[in-house]
Design a protein around this motif. Structure first.
Motif, PDB file in Angstrom:
ATOM      1  N   ALA A 150      -6.386  -5.101   6.570  1.00 38.41           N
ATOM      2  CA  ALA A 150      -7.276  -5.299   7.708  1.00 38.41           C
ATOM      3  C   ALA A 150      -8.722  -4.994   7.344  1.00 38.41           C
ATOM      4  N   GLN A 151      -8.946  -4.123   6.349  1.00 38.25           N
ATOM      5  CA  GLN A 151     -10.312  -3.762   5.945  1.00 38.25           C
ATOM      6  C   GLN A 151     -10.681  -4.380   4.601  1.00 38.25           C
TER       7      GLN A 151
ATOM      8  N   ASP B 196       2.057   0.233   4.629  1.00 42.72           N
ATOM      9  CA  ASP B 196       1.758  -0.841   5.580  1.00 42.72           C
ATOM     10  C   ASP B 196       0.727  -1.757   4.936  1.00 42.72           C
ATOM     11  N   VAL B 197       1.190  -2.861   4.370  1.00 43.25           N
ATOM     12  CA  VAL B 197       0.305  -3.763   3.634  1.00 43.25           C
ATOM     13  C   VAL B 197      -0.674  -4.442   4.568  1.00 43.25           C
TER      14      VAL B 197
ATOM     15  N   GLY C 237      -4.007  -0.090  -4.403  1.00 42.51           N
ATOM     16  CA  GLY C 237      -2.610  -0.210  -4.810  1.00 42.51           C
ATOM     17  C   GLY C 237      -1.975  -1.537  -4.443  1.00 42.51           C
ATOM     18  N   LEU C 238      -2.805  -2.490  -3.961  1.00 40.95           N
ATOM     19  CA  LEU C 238      -2.266  -3.811  -3.625  1.00 40.95           C
ATOM     20  C   LEU C 238      -2.129  -4.693  -4.857  1.00 40.95           C
ATOM     21  N   LEU C 239      -2.817  -4.374  -5.899  1.00 40.36           N
ATOM     22  CA  LEU C 239      -2.656  -4.988  -7.220  1.00 40.36           C
ATOM     23  C   LEU C 239      -2.608  -3.858  -8.238  1.00 40.36           C
TER      24      LEU C 239
ATOM     25  N   ALA D 227       4.538  -7.679  -2.641  1.00 35.35           N
ATOM     26  CA  ALA D 227       4.957  -9.078  -2.541  1.00 35.35           C
ATOM     27  C   ALA D 227       6.042  -9.259  -1.499  1.00 35.35           C
ATOM     28  N   LEU D 228       7.030  -8.354  -1.482  1.00 36.71           N
ATOM     29  CA  LEU D 228       8.101  -8.465  -0.488  1.00 36.71           C
ATOM     30  C   LEU D 228       7.566  -8.292   0.926  1.00 36.71           C
ATOM     31  N   SER D 229       6.603  -7.423   1.087  1.00 36.46           N
ATOM     32  CA  SER D 229       6.008  -7.243   2.413  1.00 36.46           C
ATOM     33  C   SER D 229       5.265  -8.505   2.849  1.00 36.46           C
ATOM     34  N   LEU D 230       4.507  -9.102   1.927  1.00 41.52           N
ATOM     35  CA  LEU D 230       3.785 -10.331   2.262  1.00 41.52           C
ATOM     36  C   LEU D 230       4.747 -11.484   2.519  1.00 41.52           C
TER      37      LEU D 230
END
Length: 800
Positions: free
Chosen positions: A148-149, A142-143, A188-190, A205-208
């Motif tokens: 959120a934090q 859940d990106v 793990g977002l980058l 990227a696909l989630s965003l």
């Protein structure tokens, strides 16, 4: 297991013909087997040609399939590119198109990209990072919840990378931005990509993006504001007028070049000769260059090398062309223009060396011009009838149709100008004849003939020595007026003027005054005006008072007083005139030169034969040898040729299935599949290399697949299709599968290793040896055979 080759083999004959029609390079030269067809379809050059012909929507579909990972469901591709929006129909049509072109193939699992396609689309298709299982597993499920934090500055970093490119440079250490990047990497977002580079993982990227691979589907551009919508009658009239003008100019060129201009050593037409030709045609030099190039493209003029000086002269085909109907003549010119690689608009510009480009120079060839001409006309054909877009509007549509090969706007403008001069366009809109030019089943000559006004065979002679033809003159009337008058203006009507010089030209051609007046009276709407009759008879009285013959040449007259002053005339000193008798002079120059000099001195001589008849001393026209006509392949008509190619593929398939494996060899002289290749033992080794089993010892190499039970050796690695090894490597690369590769080692000995291909380009294979935990690069020409790791060696293919 379904492969790209088996997917091609499963197509129907109709589907294969359509594939070859849309990708004609696959059929030339004709492939002998489905394996060779598959190799050609997945080669770097073949894929690049195919991608160059795709529109922006089709490229988006390919990027989506590669970016989402294979196999992928059709619905997922449609959702990723178009979503629920209005562009879904366009994307569906593009998906069907790339499937027909074999850039994608489909099985029960979903859509697959053709082997090698991912490399051609670049490292970041659709702006997404390549799939990396290790990195992708580290990405949060859940990106949005993870963000959120996030500390301040983290979201802008992701926003900058979301729509690509997905790689960025890490900020300077100990800064707020670097702290945000470090937090993103830790979550793990980058992902760290080496050095100070970071990459946005594909799942993130696909989630965003909300599951989309593209912001919006690439739809055809709307008509630009500068597009005019013209009445079809106006388009037809302007097109017919331009067609008649270009046919007249080419006809005039063939007449003017009866005295051929010399060719430069470089092969082109001199600047002075181009200027002189433009003056004779009554047009500017750019139009003259277009007419010359068009005539050469149609084979009406050619390089004549029979005479003492190489020159450009009309051909025998040009003489035949003159006898055709106007619409047919135009059709031949238009088809030649559509298919020629010449670029007439380059005449007069500077080349890389600073030299001026000349007409008919070999440097005027541009291989991409025919395709661009057709693309421009196809783009206009898709617009509503009567639409006249601007050059910028046409270029924007071309940028959508072929985004990987966008032409320069100068070339588009030049082609639109040429099409207008030729009559393919009328007032900037595609004419009916121009549309017929694009359809093999249509007749452009018939379409133009329907738009041409009826020719006029009458002229209104006026008392001021002028005449008006209210329309397009017939060929007979035009020929009469060309001999007897000078053109004053052209347009909706033709206005001519009769002068002493023009009438002399008719008398020089052998017409006597009575015949000339009779022909004018027959064509005139009114009786011949008295001033014109006086002009003709007065010119005839003065015409021919001097008679020219050959001594080298002679000059005679019934009036001795007319001849006497000529001997001492300083303007005629170079003629070598001498008195032969009171009424006869002889000259030391030819009769042609004598006549030209006397006319330049203001006299009106005629030439005569020994019996006294008037002769026309115009030199017989030189004719270049007609060139051999090679019919251009029609990309819109599959014809019997493509069906024959498919028949060859099917017959090769039947032979491969039905013939026994013994005693069969390939047409190329290579060993057939299932037979030991020359120099190969039954186990697949090359004899005499020091590595094959000798004396029947049955030794095998380490790592080789075991022999079948019963001691029977496995089938050999030889094949009738040398390119099959490359295809197996490409398929293994796409499927991320391991293959057995037999290669020649540094010492010349054969080695067999289990490899996973990583990259295949430039004649080199880069692969991972998982057993040795090492990476190696090997030249393709050192690979002896390739075998799927999941099959027996009987499916192997030898490398070229």
């Amino acid at each position: 297991m379904v492969t790209f080759t088996s997917a091609l083999r499963a197509r129907s004959d109709t589907e294969l013909v359509e594939l070859l029609r849309r990708r004609p390079d696959l059929a030339s030269p004709s492939p002998s087997t489905f394996a060779s067809l598959a190799v050609r379809a997945t080669s770097r050059a073949g894929l690049e040609r195919a991608l160059t012909r795709l529109d922006a929507a089709a490229l988006q579909v390919l990027e989506a399939v590669v970016a989402l990972g294979e196999p992928v469901d059709r619905a997922a591709v449609l959702d990723a590119v178009a979503g629920p929006g209005p562009g879904r129909g366009t994307v569906e049509r593009s998906l069907a198109d790339v499937l027909v072109r074999a850039l994608l193939w489909e099985d029960a699992d979903g859509l697959h990209a053709a082997p090698g396609l991912a490399e051609q689309l670049g490292p970041y298709p659709a702006g997404l990072a390549p799939a990396d299982p290790r990195v992708d597993r580290s990405a949060p499920q859940d990106v949005e919840a993870a963000l959120a934090q996030a500390p301040p500055g983290a979201r802008p970093v992701l926003d900058a990378l979301t729509w690509g490119p997905p790689v960025g440079q890490r900020p300077a250490p100990a800064t707020r931005a670097d702290t945000a990047v470090a937090w993103l990497v830790s979550r793990g977002l980058l992902a760290q990509a080496g050095g100070r580079r970071v990459v946005l993982p594909r799942p993130v990227a696909l989630s965003l993006r909300g599951g989309r691979t593209h912001r919006a589907p690439a739809l055809p551009p709307a008509p630009d504001a500068g597009t005019r919508l013209l009445p079809l009658e106006v388009v037809a009239a302007e097109s017919a007028s331009a067609a008649a003008v270009v046919v007249r100019l080419v006809t005039r060129l063939l007449t003017v070049w009866g005295d051929p201009p010399p060719a430069l050593r470089s092969g082109g037409l001199g600047v002075r000769d181009l200027r002189r030709t433009a003056t004779d045609l009554g047009v500017d030099e750019q139009v003259a260059a277009f007419v010359i190039e068009l005539s050469a493209a149609a084979g009406l003029v050619g390089h004549e090398v029979v005479g003492p000086v190489p020159a450009f002269a009309p051909t025998q085909d040009g003489d035949d062309w003159l006898n055709l109907e106007l619409a047919v003549r135009w059709s031949l010119l238009a088809r030649a223009w559509l298919g020629t690689a010449r670029a007439p608009w380059l005449v007069g510009t500077k080349d890389e060396r600073g030299s001026t480009r000349t007409a008919l120079h070999p440097d005027g060839q541009r291989p991409w011009v025919p395709a661009l001409r057709r693309s421009v006309l196809d783009t206009l054909a898709l617009l509503p009838a009567g639409s006249a877009p601007t050059a910028d509007g046409v270029r924007r549509r071309l940028a959508w149709r072929t985004p990987r090969a966008v032409p320069p706007v100068a070339a588009v403008e030049a082609l639109l100008v040429e099409a207008g001069r030729l009559g393919v366009l009328g007032a900037g809109a595609l004419s009916a004849a121009g549309r017929a030019l694009l359809e093999p089943s249509d007749d452009p000559a018939a379409r133009l003939a329907a738009d041409l006004p009826e020719p006029v065979d009458r002229i209104l002679l006026q008392g001021d020595l002028t005449g008006v033809v209210p329309g397009r003159p017939t060929d007979d009337l035009a020929a009469l007026l060309e001999r007897t008058s000078e053109v004053e203006s052209r347009g909706g009507a033709l206005t001519v003027r009769f002068t002493a010089g023009s009438v002399s030209g008719a008398l020089d051609a052998g017409l006597d005054p009575d015949e000339l007046l009779a022909r004018l009276a027959e064509a005139s709407l009114v009786p011949v005006p008295q001033p014109l009759e006086y002009l003709v008879r007065d010119t005839a009285r003065r015409h021919g008072r001097l008679r020219i013959g050959a001594a080298a040449s002679y000059l005679r007259s019934a009036d001795p007083a007319l001849l006497a002053p000529l001997v001492g005339d300083p303007r005629l000193v170079g003629l070598g005139l001498a008195v032969l008798a009171p009424t006869v002079l002889v000259a030391q120059v030819s009769a042609v030169e004598l006549a030209q000099a006397l006319r330049a001195a203001g006299l009106s001589p005629v030439t005569e034969a020994p019996d006294g008849h008037v002769l026309d001393l115009a030199a017989p026209p030189r004719r270049a040898r007609p060139r051999a006509h090679r019919p251009a392949p029609d990309a819109h008509d599959p014809g019997p040729g493509l069906a024959a190619v498919v028949a060859v593929l099917r017959s090769a398939d039947v032979l491969a299935d039905d013939e026994p494996p013994t005693g069969r060899s390939s047409a190329a002289g290579l060993p057939a599949a299932g037979l030991p290749a020359a120099g190969l033992s039954a186990a697949g080794d090359r004899t005499g290399s020091g590595q094959a089993s000798r004396g029947g010892t049955g030794r095998t190499r380490p790592g080789a697949p075991p022999a079948p039970a019963g001691g029977t050796p496995p089938p050999p690695a030889g094949t009738a299709e040398p390119a099959a090894a490359l295809l197996l490597l490409r398929e293994a690369l796409t499927e991320r599968q391991e293959v057995w590769v037999e290669m020649v080692g540094p010492s010349g000995a054969l080695q067999r290793r289990l490899l996973r291909p990583v990259r295949l380009e430039g004649g080199r294979l880069r692969a991972l040896d998982t057993a040795r935990e090492a990476e190696l690069t090997v030249a393709v020409h050192r690979i002896a055979s390739v075998t799927r790791a999941s099959t027996t060696p009987s499916t192997t293919g030898s490398a070229p």
